[in-house]
Design a protein around this motif. Structure first.
Motif, mmCIF file in Angstrom:
data_model
loop_
_atom_site.group_PDB
_atom_site.id
_atom_site.type_symbol
_atom_site.label_atom_id
_atom_site.label_comp_id
_atom_site.label_asym_id
_atom_site.label_seq_id
_atom_site.Cartn_x
_atom_site.Cartn_y
_atom_site.Cartn_z
ATOM 1 N N VAL A 70 0.826 -1.201 0.000
ATOM 2 C CA VAL A 70 0.000 0.000 0.000
ATOM 3 C C VAL A 70 0.864 1.256 0.000
ATOM 4 N N ARG A 71 0.574 2.162 -0.917
ATOM 5 C CA ARG A 71 1.167 3.502 -0.903
ATOM 6 C C ARG A 71 0.377 4.343 0.082
ATOM 7 N N PHE A 72 1.068 5.121 0.944
ATOM 8 C CA PHE A 72 0.338 5.821 1.995
ATOM 9 C C PHE A 72 0.464 7.339 1.965
ATOM 10 N N GLN A 73 1.251 7.922 1.070
ATOM 11 C CA GLN A 73 1.354 9.385 0.997
ATOM 12 C C GLN A 73 1.963 9.805 -0.326
ATOM 13 N N GLY A 74 1.912 11.116 -0.584
ATOM 14 C CA GLY A 74 2.500 11.657 -1.798
ATOM 15 C C GLY A 74 1.634 11.414 -3.023
ATOM 16 N N GLY A 75 2.197 11.726 -4.158
ATOM 17 C CA GLY A 75 1.483 11.533 -5.411
ATOM 18 C C GLY A 75 2.444 11.126 -6.499
ATOM 19 N N ASN A 76 2.166 11.559 -7.719
ATOM 20 C CA ASN A 76 3.041 11.170 -8.816
ATOM 21 C C ASN A 76 4.246 12.112 -8.955
ATOM 22 N N VAL B 244 7.216 10.567 7.327
ATOM 23 C CA VAL B 244 7.687 9.738 8.438
ATOM 24 C C VAL B 244 6.847 8.471 8.582
ATOM 25 N N SER B 245 7.436 7.464 9.216
ATOM 26 C CA SER B 245 6.800 6.151 9.306
ATOM 27 C C SER B 245 5.444 6.184 10.001
ATOM 28 N N GLY B 246 5.280 7.072 10.985
ATOM 29 C CA GLY B 246 4.014 7.128 11.708
ATOM 30 C C GLY B 246 2.830 7.444 10.817
ATOM 31 N N ASN B 247 3.084 8.113 9.688
ATOM 32 C CA ASN B 247 1.991 8.446 8.786
ATOM 33 C C ASN B 247 1.513 7.246 7.984
ATOM 34 N N ALA B 248 2.251 6.138 8.027
ATOM 35 C CA ALA B 248 1.796 4.945 7.313
ATOM 36 C C ALA B 248 0.434 4.494 7.836
ATOM 37 N N ALA B 249 0.230 4.618 9.147
ATOM 38 C CA ALA B 249 -1.051 4.218 9.735
ATOM 39 C C ALA B 249 -2.171 5.159 9.292
ATOM 40 N N ALA B 250 -1.935 6.466 9.412
ATOM 41 C CA ALA B 250 -2.970 7.429 9.044
ATOM 42 C C ALA B 250 -3.229 7.427 7.547
ATOM 43 N N GLY B 251 -2.178 7.293 6.744
ATOM 44 C CA GLY B 251 -2.316 7.390 5.299
ATOM 45 C C GLY B 251 -2.803 6.131 4.621
ATOM 46 N N ALA B 252 -2.794 5.010 5.372
ATOM 47 C CA ALA B 252 -3.289 3.755 4.803
ATOM 48 C C ALA B 252 -4.631 3.354 5.401
ATOM 49 N N GLY B 253 -4.861 3.812 6.630
ATOM 50 C CA GLY B 253 -6.130 3.495 7.277
ATOM 51 C C GLY B 253 -6.061 2.290 8.185
ATOM 52 N N ARG C 296 7.717 -3.607 11.601
ATOM 53 C CA ARG C 296 9.104 -3.397 11.176
ATOM 54 C C ARG C 296 9.157 -2.108 10.363
ATOM 55 N N ILE C 297 10.173 -1.288 10.634
ATOM 56 C CA ILE C 297 10.305 -0.018 9.911
ATOM 57 C C ILE C 297 11.702 0.033 9.305
ATOM 58 N N THR C 298 11.751 -0.155 8.006
ATOM 59 C CA THR C 298 13.010 -0.215 7.279
ATOM 60 C C THR C 298 13.282 1.110 6.584
ATOM 61 N N GLY C 299 14.424 1.691 6.901
ATOM 62 C CA GLY C 299 14.818 2.945 6.271
ATOM 63 C C GLY C 299 15.743 2.681 5.093
ATOM 64 N N LEU D 138 13.001 9.921 14.380
ATOM 65 C CA LEU D 138 11.653 10.305 13.958
ATOM 66 C C LEU D 138 10.816 9.104 13.553
ATOM 67 N N CYS D 139 11.465 8.090 12.989
ATOM 68 C CA CYS D 139 10.736 6.954 12.416
ATOM 69 C C CYS D 139 10.856 5.683 13.236
ATOM 70 N N ASP D 140 11.683 5.688 14.290
ATOM 71 C CA ASP D 140 11.885 4.497 15.106
ATOM 72 C C ASP D 140 12.333 3.323 14.229
ATOM 73 N N LEU D 141 13.363 3.562 13.434
ATOM 74 C CA LEU D 141 13.827 2.551 12.484
ATOM 75 C C LEU D 141 14.248 1.265 13.183
ATOM 76 N N THR D 142 13.877 0.149 12.599
ATOM 77 C CA THR D 142 14.370 -1.143 13.088
ATOM 78 C C THR D 142 15.613 -1.578 12.330
#
Length: 426
Positions: A31-37, A246-255, A263-266, A323-327
């Motif tokens: 799932v893409r969670f932010q940004g555009g083309n 940032v990684s935290g927006n993955a939850a808000a931007g994906a639902g 796991r948060i991979t940078g 900021l992203c709590d990278l694993t």
């Protein structure tokens, strides 16, 4: 595989597409969670290149569900162009495996016109370096609560009324401020109708798909675009993108809830690049910078613009880690450093008489810092055929170890070439 978030740790262009493509093999949905083309992911599989701007990189893996989340701003024309291009290559892009959140915002022609009008009026020093694709103005309409959502494409009367409302203010700007032609609301509406008909079958509830995948024991891969230092809040403001990277927006931007993010991979390039305007402390405007640009084929996948190149900046990576709590890191383009006798790493900054290990937060402060470097010996060996960590030269392994020491984050994946196969998993 755990539910995994992929974020760019620098200013974008870190090679996220390849890593997402690789990890997608073990995921049920991507799932893409932010940004555009304004983002572009370049994939190379068996020597064949594929550039995607909106559709998740996992689309090249048969049977994987590919989702565009509510945090994305979607240009429907670009989406359909990518759909058609992939279908021509024999890729399954049917609505059974491809879904757009009904809550995603739609980029309209007036967003793109407004974007370009604004940028053309700025002086060279104040230009942000926008791609002109209407991303920012679309997010503005979202926040102003007048945006067109994907679900509106299935409601012609609502779509018409929203276009009329959207153009009331923008046409005043076009005529009075920018000396540009106003747009006709009816024409915009009529032009959108055939596009809406083609997009409608792809609309759905992305949140429920994520929930179902996890219930059925399958993992979800959350694909970020751009890089953390382009984040609207945490990046080098005002030279930033229009969304939270940032990684935290993955939850808000994906639902979904934040506990889904396991796991948060940078994704981290072995050196640093930046496209467009904005401060870049470790930029190299010399022969080494030219060598990195040439050997790394550093041209933007979306714009074709030449990327500015410089040494690896651990201050930037340290900030991303917290900021992203990278694993873990996925280190890309390590092969580009081959042949350099000396490799430098920025370990801290000098800023207003003090040594700092994290970026100062005042506006434009990153343009004032002086990087503090450590030097390490380079290597001459061609590492593009390495498939095990022990195959890498000692100097390359030492470089990786130093990145881990300075960041406190392990390097779990090492990319030694553009192809999917040119990857070391530790």
């Amino acid at each position: 595989m755990s539910n995994t978030v992929i974020v760019g740790t620098q200013w974008g262009d870190e090679g996220k597409g390849k890593i997402v493509d690789m990890l997608a093999e073990k995921a049920g949905a991507i799932v893409r969670f932010q940004g555009g083309n304004n983002a572009g992911h370049t994939l190379v599989v068996d020597g064949e290149q594929c550039i995607l701007h909106l559709i998740p990189s996992g689309i090249l893996h048969p049977g994987k569900k590919c989702l565009i989340g509510n945090g994305v701003v979607l240009d429907p024309e670009v989406f359909l162009k990518e759909i058609d291009g992939l279908a021509a290559k024999g890729v399954d892009v049917s609505p059974e495996r491809m879904m757009i959140s009904k809550k995603a915002q739609i980029i309209m022609p007036y967003h793109k016109q407004l974007d370009n009008c604004r940028e053309s009026m700025k002086s060279a020093e104040s230009k942000i370096g926008t791609t002109g694709r209407g991303i920012g103005p679309c997010y503005e309409d979202k926040m102003s609560r007048v945006g067109i959502r994907a679900s509106d494409l299935a409601d012609p009367e609502l779509l018409r009324s929203k276009i009329e409302v959207g153009l009331q203010e923008k046409n005043v700007l076009f005529e009075k401020l920018f000396n540009a032609e106003p747009l006709d609301a009816e024409k915009v509406y009529q032009d959108m109708l055939p596009i809406a008909e083609r997009v409608k079958p792809y609309l759905g509830d992305v949140s429920s798909v994520i929930q179902d995948e996890n219930k059925n024991g399958r993992s979800v891969l959350f694909e970020g675009a751009q890089g953390v230092h382009l984040d609207i809040d945490h990046g080098t403001y005002p030279f930033v993108t229009s969304s939270n990277v940032v990684s935290g927006n993955a939850a808000a931007g994906a639902g979904c809830g934040p506990r889904h993010l396991e796991r948060i991979t940078g994704i981290c390039k072995a050196y640093t690049t930046r496209v467009g305007s904005g401060p870049f402390p470790t930029e190299l405007q010399d022969e080494i910078g030219d060598t990195l640009q040439s050997n790394g084929h550093e041209f933007g996948a979306t714009t074709g613009r030449k990327r500015r190149c410089g040494w690896l900046d651990m201050v930037v990576l340290r900030e991303t880690a917290r900021l992203c709590d990278l694993t873990d890191f996925a280190l890309t383009k390590l092969d580009v450093l081959s042949g350099l006798k000396e490799i430098k790493i920025c370990v801290s900054y000098k800023y207003r008489g003090e040594t700092v290990e994290y970026p100062p937060q005042e506006q434009n402060s990153m343009a004032e810092v002086t990087p503090v470097y450590e030097s390490m010996p380079g290597w001459d060996e061609d590492i593009t055929t390495a498939r095990n960590y022990e195959d890498l030269p000692e100097a390359a392994r030492n470089y990786i170890s130093r990145i881990e020491e300075l960041s406190g984050v392990k390097v779990a994946i090492v990319s030694v070439g553009p192809d999917r196969a040119q990857t070391i998993v530790r």
